[in-house]
Design a protein around this motif. Sequence first.
Motif, PDB file in Angstrom:
ATOM      1  N   ALA A  61     -11.143  -5.238  -2.698  1.00 46.57           N
ATOM      2  CA  ALA A  61     -12.600  -4.613  -2.509  1.00 46.57           C
ATOM      3  C   ALA A  61     -12.332  -3.210  -3.365  1.00 46.57           C
ATOM      4  O   ALA A  61     -13.424  -2.960  -4.101  1.00 46.57           O
ATOM      5  N   THR A  62     -11.164  -2.656  -3.471  1.00 42.06           N
ATOM      6  CA  THR A  62     -11.048  -1.521  -4.337  1.00 42.06           C
ATOM      7  C   THR A  62     -11.597  -1.585  -5.683  1.00 42.06           C
ATOM      8  O   THR A  62     -11.997  -0.654  -6.293  1.00 42.06           O
ATOM      9  N   ASP A 104      -1.519 -11.832  -8.887  1.00 41.21           N
ATOM     10  CA  ASP A 104      -1.377 -12.731  -7.415  1.00 41.21           C
ATOM     11  C   ASP A 104      -2.417 -13.793  -7.628  1.00 41.21           C
ATOM     12  O   ASP A 104      -3.437 -13.468  -8.042  1.00 41.21           O
ATOM     13  N   HIS A 122       2.037  -2.187   0.007  1.00 45.46           N
ATOM     14  CA  HIS A 122       2.171  -3.456  -0.883  1.00 45.46           C
ATOM     15  C   HIS A 122       1.420  -3.349  -2.209  1.00 45.46           C
ATOM     16  O   HIS A 122       0.488  -2.964  -2.329  1.00 45.46           O
ATOM     17  N   ARG A 146      -7.930   4.419   4.953  1.00 48.24           N
ATOM     18  CA  ARG A 146      -7.027   3.244   5.412  1.00 48.24           C
ATOM     19  C   ARG A 146      -5.675   3.489   4.263  1.00 48.24           C
ATOM     20  O   ARG A 146      -4.752   2.887   4.779  1.00 48.24           O
ATOM     21  N   LYS A 147      -5.927   3.929   3.253  1.00 49.88           N
ATOM     22  CA  LYS A 147      -4.690   4.272   2.406  1.00 49.88           C
ATOM     23  C   LYS A 147      -4.028   5.261   2.116  1.00 49.88           C
ATOM     24  O   LYS A 147      -2.888   5.553   1.698  1.00 49.88           O
TER      25      LYS A 147
HETATM   26  C1  GLP Z   1      -4.703  -7.651  -1.739  1.00 52.26           C
HETATM   27  C2  GLP Z   1      -4.120  -7.797  -3.151  1.00 52.26           C
HETATM   28  C3  GLP Z   1      -3.702  -6.457  -3.645  1.00 52.26           C
HETATM   29  C4  GLP Z   1      -4.433  -5.361  -3.270  1.00 52.26           C
HETATM   30  C5  GLP Z   1      -4.841  -5.336  -1.925  1.00 52.26           C
HETATM   31  C6  GLP Z   1      -5.774  -4.123  -1.492  1.00 52.26           C
HETATM   32  O1  GLP Z   1      -3.595  -7.744  -0.847  1.00 52.26           O
HETATM   33  N1  GLP Z   1      -3.152  -8.693  -3.394  1.00 52.26           N
HETATM   34  O2  GLP Z   1      -3.141  -6.511  -5.126  1.00 52.26           O
HETATM   35  O3  GLP Z   1      -4.175  -4.204  -4.078  1.00 52.26           O
HETATM   36  O4  GLP Z   1      -5.051  -6.504  -1.470  1.00 52.26           O
HETATM   37  O5  GLP Z   1      -6.800  -4.508  -1.097  1.00 52.26           O
HETATM   38  P1  GLP Z   1      -8.109  -3.504  -0.841  1.00 52.26           P
HETATM   39  O6  GLP Z   1      -8.521  -3.168  -2.335  1.00 52.26           O
HETATM   40  O7  GLP Z   1      -9.254  -4.627  -0.570  1.00 52.26           O
HETATM   41  O8  GLP Z   1      -7.772  -2.800   0.014  1.00 52.26           O
END
Ligand code: GLP
Length: 253
Positions: free
Chosen positions: A50-51, A79, A150, A212-213
């Motif tokens: 989503a980011t 991925d 991750h 959340r991050k």
């Molecule tokens: C997934 C992807 C990652 C991404 C992460 C964060 O797990 N494989 O590459 O960085 O989500 O996602 P979001 O941006 O939705 O928090």
Amino acid sequence: MPVSSTTPVIHTPARHVMENSHAAAERVARSIIETVRQKPRTVLGLATGATMEPVYRHLVAAHAGGAVSFAGVTSFNLDEYANLAPTHPGSYRSTMNRLFFDHVDIDPGKTFLPDGQSRDRRAAAQAYEAAIVAAGGIDLQLLGLGGNGHIGFNEPGSALSSRTRQVALHISTIEANRGFFADGAVPAEAITMGIGTILEARRILVLATGSRKAAAVRSALYGTITENCPASALLAHPSVTWIVDRDAASLMA
Ligand code: GLP
């Protein structure tokens, strides 16, 4: 860049704290546009989540306005889920098509994602690594951050030297991504570039937004590399830029 798994040199990454998630995404998009303008045949490493959605919106708008062409670009996504048809709306292939590839002039034949459907996952992973090398390596790798630190789908415990491979997703990652699947059925496995693969990119741009991050951003930038926070491995790379919003930066030392 070869990275030793025992005693990597620690670098201090550039950090930019932006007012909000919109400003952060715009800054990342501007950096990508600048890179592609300077080198039209750039090899981009791309990310989902989503980011990243506002980043792709900016890139699509910039292309529509004539500010940038992606015609010479080759891309490799980090991925892809295992056992999901590329046409499945939750697959990263269809997500990338929907958010970006279908709206710009990139050659679809030069957009690559790991083959999560291959019967021989090891061979598929090796082929992906070989394709990156054949393209000349990744010039600029875009990275998001999982709430557990991750990168790609390299969950905590992944080795600094890990390569593209099949991985099992952490339950927290499955929960975090459930919203992307209408039926809530998130695959339990994926193929991801390894941390070692990611560290070979010439430049890395990390985007993290939202509270959340915040804990993961803090662990990643704390100053020591630990397998508990895969993103901390980025400290071993000499050219990493972090772009975060105030919420994601709120616990940063
Ligand atoms: C997934 C992807 C990652 C991404 C992460 C964060 O797990 N494989 O590459 O960085 O989500 O996602 P979001 O941006 O939705 O928090």
